[in-house]
Write a protein that holds these residues in place. Structure first.
Motif, PDB file in Angstrom:
ATOM      1  N   ILE A 126       0.843  -1.208   0.000  1.00  0.00           N
ATOM      2  CA  ILE A 126       0.000   0.000   0.000  1.00  0.00           C
ATOM      3  C   ILE A 126       0.871   1.249   0.000  1.00  0.00           C
ATOM      4  CG2 ILE A 126      -1.681   1.318   1.341  1.00  0.00           C
ATOM      5  CD1 ILE A 126      -2.831  -1.336   2.312  1.00  0.00           C
ATOM      6  N   ASN A 172       2.383   1.477  -3.701  1.00  0.00           N
ATOM      7  CA  ASN A 172       1.463   1.605  -4.835  1.00  0.00           C
ATOM      8  C   ASN A 172       0.369   2.643  -4.636  1.00  0.00           C
ATOM      9  OD1 ASN A 172       2.601  -0.516  -6.536  1.00  0.00           O
ATOM     10  ND2 ASN A 172       1.843  -1.930  -4.986  1.00  0.00           N
ATOM     11  N   ASN A 173       0.192   3.105  -3.414  1.00  0.00           N
ATOM     12  CA  ASN A 173      -0.866   4.078  -3.172  1.00  0.00           C
ATOM     13  C   ASN A 173      -0.352   5.315  -2.437  1.00  0.00           C
ATOM     14  OD1 ASN A 173      -2.492   1.125  -2.639  1.00  0.00           O
ATOM     15  ND2 ASN A 173      -3.276   2.488  -4.223  1.00  0.00           N
ATOM     16  N   ARG A 187      -6.190   4.019  -3.097  1.00  0.00           N
ATOM     17  CA  ARG A 187      -6.472   2.582  -2.959  1.00  0.00           C
ATOM     18  C   ARG A 187      -7.959   2.304  -3.071  1.00  0.00           C
ATOM     19  NH1 ARG A 187      -6.317  -0.628   2.754  1.00  0.00           N
ATOM     20  NH2 ARG A 187      -6.648  -2.748   1.957  1.00  0.00           N
ATOM     21  N   GLU A 224      -9.478   1.681  -6.654  1.00  0.00           N
ATOM     22  CA  GLU A 224      -9.029   0.578  -7.489  1.00  0.00           C
ATOM     23  C   GLU A 224     -10.143  -0.438  -7.672  1.00  0.00           C
ATOM     24  OE1 GLU A 224      -5.582  -0.921  -5.533  1.00  0.00           O
ATOM     25  OE2 GLU A 224      -4.256   0.667  -6.295  1.00  0.00           O
ATOM     26  N   PHE A 275     -10.192  -3.286  -5.153  1.00  0.00           N
ATOM     27  CA  PHE A 275     -10.716  -2.912  -3.839  1.00  0.00           C
ATOM     28  C   PHE A 275     -12.243  -2.833  -3.872  1.00  0.00           C
ATOM     29  CE2 PHE A 275     -12.198   0.045  -0.666  1.00  0.00           C
ATOM     30  CZ  PHE A 275     -11.502  -0.322   0.474  1.00  0.00           C
TER      31      PHE A 275
END
Length: 975
Positions: free
Chosen positions: A383, A386-387, A395, A398, A401
């Motif tokens: 996390i 990538n976020n 996040r 996505e 998610f």
């Protein structure tokens, strides 16, 4: 696509594939797009599937995508348009369709495709059901984005005892997806097929241009250190060759290849991670796409694209361009914490549970450190990478998610909130603990442009606060001396209305202050108490009520009016701030003022949550104008109008008032809410949406024979015409009916009084109301007949539904608020007639354009109607002026404005002349003309204006029989 496997699967990878792998992959390629097949019977039976709902809710919606589809529809005929829409339905559903057919499912939800399902089952009759189920899974996978789910796509799926009968479903799904993504060469759509289908869809034609221009797609040989291609090295780049003469096809292909390149990167990551975790021998090496050999004839060979200056972009995001208030830092960091807490304590689908988490804000004034701490989900390494450290990569937005937590509605949406810290902070220290990680992590951020290091911490160490040890995050900011954070508790309270968790703010060593409440009712009650209304709340004179349609709650205050025995919406005192009311999204205040209004009118507050909640702009300072926002406003207006409607029902049914009384109170409450406070710049945010709800209010009294009822504008539409009567007798009869505790229609009153000389019209009789109610009526209905009776001193009007394309009357659309834009035509008009009244807006006059039935008005030029305007009768003396202006200007609106102003002034002159005659003073018409109409702009109309002024205007008005004052003074009330 089968030929593409010769290079997609490299020589050293071939041996890793089992016989079952090859079988699954070949059949997957053969079947994966077969769901696009549509029979004539299926198309004819399309209404029996989910298509009608999908058509309206997914394609022809009111959002941007829906508008695009509607625009495409306009390019086709009706038949082609329907085919196009069904094609889009099948295109979206084709992957699940082939999976259902392979598994023997004929649900018909995704199309009446029984024939195709039977044919497919015949083709695969020799295969076992578990293999067919997985084949369907593979075929569907090329349309999904969940290929990292090894629980769904098992890497060792056995169909027999030997390794040859084992399939790596994840690898096969990735290879099918890759072959499908890269299959854009000219052999995909042969020219014969193009000539046969002759598509009229411009999208299909562009797709054709794109594919016909592609010469080849193949694996590019890897290069050694010297830049020379070496066939023995592992290849990782796909090479595309294409020549274009059409720039549109070029743009579409390059955009598509950019998308495909990102998909290859994702697939490479999925297989690499699974290979590391499960130790299988399958490899996927493709990571890049080389489009340098894609060219367009007649254009420069070099490809150009936008380049983002990361430094300047980050400066914009962390500066005052986006966030113009340093206080928003408290909101941004705290709402990220609230989202994490809600998710940690949500159920399996993401439905957040209330009051099960903690967010603490601490402001240390001496050391100037602002700390936000929560026991939410915390952040894993994935996390963070990538976020958290990727601007714009939220996040919560996505697809993966959303699929896992379909019911979770976050406050955060843009993935840029943490950047706001650098507006006021020199450094940011973040400590986070994720429940799946063995250790906590600490990040030190010194500059938005700098590099960051992550330090691992033992979760039970003193460096990890106890609140976040199991899971959670702490953000500590060192605030610059120039940043102004005077009252952090007040800042937090202005934003966080219903945090749905424990949210506290502590300043230094002072006791922590709890922020927000559990419900809007609680919040509004606390506000009323703070405004000195505690006693009235405790005594029950003021109450707080709410209305909660799906995803929206509106709380509003009402006050008991003992004389009128009704609950009225409580208007706001002068000392109420806009930020104490407003609209919240997921419990966070986004806009201030009375919900549904621009400004402050009544005590109310609203909160929208869930997937239907409106979206905010990037800075979260306002709500975007979307269908969700319109739906929220409609719900807010509905809350107000439902209260007014409920009061009308109770007034009549329980409190002993007549229906006439109830309708009068509805008109008062409606006008008091939607038409007052103009001096405070408070107006309805979206009048059309408010009107949709106002139209449901019972504002009008209708007598139909021996029955009296109250009706709304929506109810009135059920009939084609009504009559209204203006006379002293009906006026006082309606007063009497209003005051009586029972409902007495006009017919009974006339019959009881034996008024044979007062016959009622043959049709339903409408009490049109006054003020706002009258204006609303005339927006939808218009007079089609006027009938005068001098003997009984009455005017009857016949009302018919307006036909917008062919109105019977012209009236200025903004007669109540506008000023005359063409006033320079009358430069000689002085500011007032008698030094007191401005001459800026003409009387509410109506000019006839259609056939109006008249009776009893042969001797009159104008009819003055109580409160609804001045009707210029057809063929009156004003018509010559109207036609002359229209001929000179070419505009009937200009003719309307000039004519009505001249008539207005002449009526004023006649009034002034009557006053002067009473005083024994003469008044000269010529001096009046010179005084008010001078200048070259008036010359073309001077003669007809003089003639009109000298002849005068004959007016039929019931006010002539009033002794309280001359009719002309009463006529001023119609302005």
């Amino acid at each position: 696509m089968l030929e593409m496997l010769d290079w997609l699967i490299q020589p050293d990878e071939i041996d890793a594939l089992s016989d079952a792998d090859w079988l699954m992959l070949v059949l997957g390629i053969y079947f994966h797009d077969l769901g696009m097949l549509v029979t004539t019977k299926e198309y004819d039976e399309r209404s029996t599937s989910d298509y009608p709902r999908y058509r309206e809710t997914n394609l022809l919606t009111s959002d941007r995508v829906g508008r695009d589809y509607k625009h495409k529809q306009s390019e086709f005929g009706e038949q082609e348009s329907e085919k196009f829409l069904y094609q889009e339905f099948v295109r979206d559903k084709h992957a699940i369709r082939i999976r259902e057919w392979l598994s023997g499912i004929d649900s018909r939800i995704n199309g009446f495709a029984t024939e195709q399902a039977i044919a497919v089952r015949e083709l695969v009759a020799g295969l076992e059901e578990n293999f067919l189920d997985d084949l369907g899974l593979i075929c569907e996978s090329h349309h999904l984005n969940d290929l990292d789910d090894t629980g769904k796509y098992r890497v060792r799926r056995r169909y027999g005892r030997t390794d040859k009968e084992s399939v790596n479903l994840q690898y096969i799904a990735v290879m099918l997806r890759t072959a499908d993504l890269l299959h854009v060469s000219r052999d995909r759509t042969p020219s014969l097929s193009f000539r046969m289908i002759n598509p009229t869809n411009p999208v299909s034609n562009t797709e054709w241009v794109k594919q016909m221009a592609v010469i080849s797609i193949t694996g590019q040989y890897a290069k050694d250190r010297d830049g020379n291609q070496d066939p023995d090295l592992e290849r990782d780049t796909v090479e595309v060759h294409a020549d274009f003469t059409n720039p549109e096809g070029y743009f579409r292909l390059t955009s598509y290849l950019d998308y495909a390149g990102k998909e290859l990167q994702q697939s490479y990551k999925w297989i690499s991670e699974s290979k590391k975790k499960y130790g299988f021998h399958h490899k996927f090496s493709w990571r890049y796409i080389d489009d340098s050999n894609v060219s367009a004839k007649g254009f420069l060979a070099e490809q150009f694209s936008f380049e983002l200056d990361q430094y300047k972009i980050l400066e914009l995001l962390t500066g005052h361009t986006l966030y113009n208030d340093t206080n928003v830092v408290v909101r941004e960091i705290a709402q990220n914490a609230i989202d994490a807490v809600r998710l940690q304590h949500a159920d399996e689908t993401g439905n957040a549970l209330a009051d099960m988490g903690t967010v603490e804000i601490h402001w240390d004034t001496a050391n100037r450190t602002l700390t936000v701490r929560d026991n939410g989900t915390g952040m894993s390494q994935d996390i963070i990478e990538n976020n958290f450290l990727k601007v714009g990569a939220s996040r919560y937005q996505e697809a993966k998610f959303k699929e896992r937590y379909p019911d979770f509605s976050p406050i955060s949406r843009f993935g840029i909130g943490v950047l706001s810290a650098f507006m006021i902070a020199d450094s940011v220290e973040i400590t986070t603990s994720h429940p799946d990680d063995e250790k906590a992590r600490h990040l030190s951020l010194r500059d938005v442009h700098g590099k960051y290091l992550i330090r691992l911490l033992q979760k039970d160490s003193t460096d990890v606060p106890k609140l976040i040890a199991a899971h959670g995050t702490e953000v500590k900011m060192s605030i610059r001396a120039s940043a102004d954070l005077k009252n952090v508790p007040a800042i937090a309270a202005s934003y966080f209305v219903i945090p749905r968790c424990s949210l506290t703010v502590q300043v230094d060593n002072q006791p922590a202050v709890s922020i927000g409440g559990e419900s809007l009712n609680e919040i509004l009650v606390d506000l009323l108490r703070s405004k000195g209304l505690r006693d009235q709340l405790d005594s029950g004179q003021i109450q707080v009520r709410n209305y909660s349609p799906r995803g929206l709650t509106v709380a509003y205050a009402v006050r008991w009016q003992p004389y009128f025995r009704q609950w009225e919406l409580l208007h706001v005192n002068e000392n109420v701030r806009s930020t104490e009311l407003g609209i919240c999204v997921e419990g966070v205040r986004v806009s201030g003022g009375t919900p549904g209004f621009e400004g402050i009118v009544v005590y109310a507050i609203a909160n929208a949550s869930g997937p239907g909640a409106p979206r905010t702009n990037v800075a979260r300072s306002a709500l975007d104008d979307t269908p969700q926002f319109a739906e929220t406003l409609s719900g807010i207006y509905s809350a107000y109008c439902r209260h007014i409607n409920a009061e009308a029902d109770v007034l009549h049914a329980e409190r002993g008032f007549s229906k006439s009384w109830a309708s009068t109170e509805v008109r008062f409450m409606c006008e008091n809410l939607f038409r007052v406070r103009q001096e405070r710049d408070s107006r309805v945010s979206r009048e059309s949406l408010a009107l949709n709800e106002i139209r449901k209010l019972p504002m009008y009294v209708v007598d139909d024979g021996d029955e009296r009822s109250i009706a709304s504008l929506a109810d009135l539409a059920e009939r084609d015409e009504y009559f209204s009567i203006e006379s002293s007798l009906t006026r006082y009869a309606n007063y009497l009916a209003r005051e009586l505790p029972v409902d007495v229609p006009l017919e009974r009153i006339v019959s009881t009084a034996n008024l044979e000389e007062f016959p009622l019209p043959k049709g339903p009789i409408l009490e049109t109301g006054t003020g706002y109610a009258s204006r609303l009526l005339t927006d939808e209905w218009e007079v089609s007949g006027i009938f005068a009776d001098l003997r009984s001193r009455r005017l009857d009007f016949r009302w018919s539904k307006q036909i917008p394309e062919a109105p019977l009357w012209i009236r200025h659309p903004n007669i109540n608020t506008r000023t005359l834009e063409w006033a320079n035509l009358f430069r000689g008009i002085r500011a007032s007639v008698d030094g007191r009244r401005r001459v800026d807006v003409p009387l509410n006059m109506l000019v006839p354009t259609g056939n109006i039935e008249l009776d009893g008005l042969d001797e009159y030029d104008i009819v003055a109607s109580g409160g609804r305007g001045i009707y210029l009768l057809p063929n009156g003396p004003w018509t010559e002026l109207f036609r002359k202006v229209e001929s000179n200007t070419g505009s009937n609106l200009a003719a309307f404005e000039i004519t009505t102003t001249v008539v207005d002034l002449i009526m004023r002159f006649q009034q002034e002349r009557e006053h002067m005659i009473r005083r024994g003073v003469s008044s000269d018409t010529n001096s009046f003309i010179k005084e008010f109409f001078e200048g070259p702009e008036i010359d073309p109309y001077a003669e007809v204006i003089t003639s009109l002024a000298e002849s005068g205007i004959r007016i039929f008005s019931l006010d002539r029989w009033r002794r309280s004052g001359p009719w002309s003074e009463a006529a001023d009330e119609y302005r």
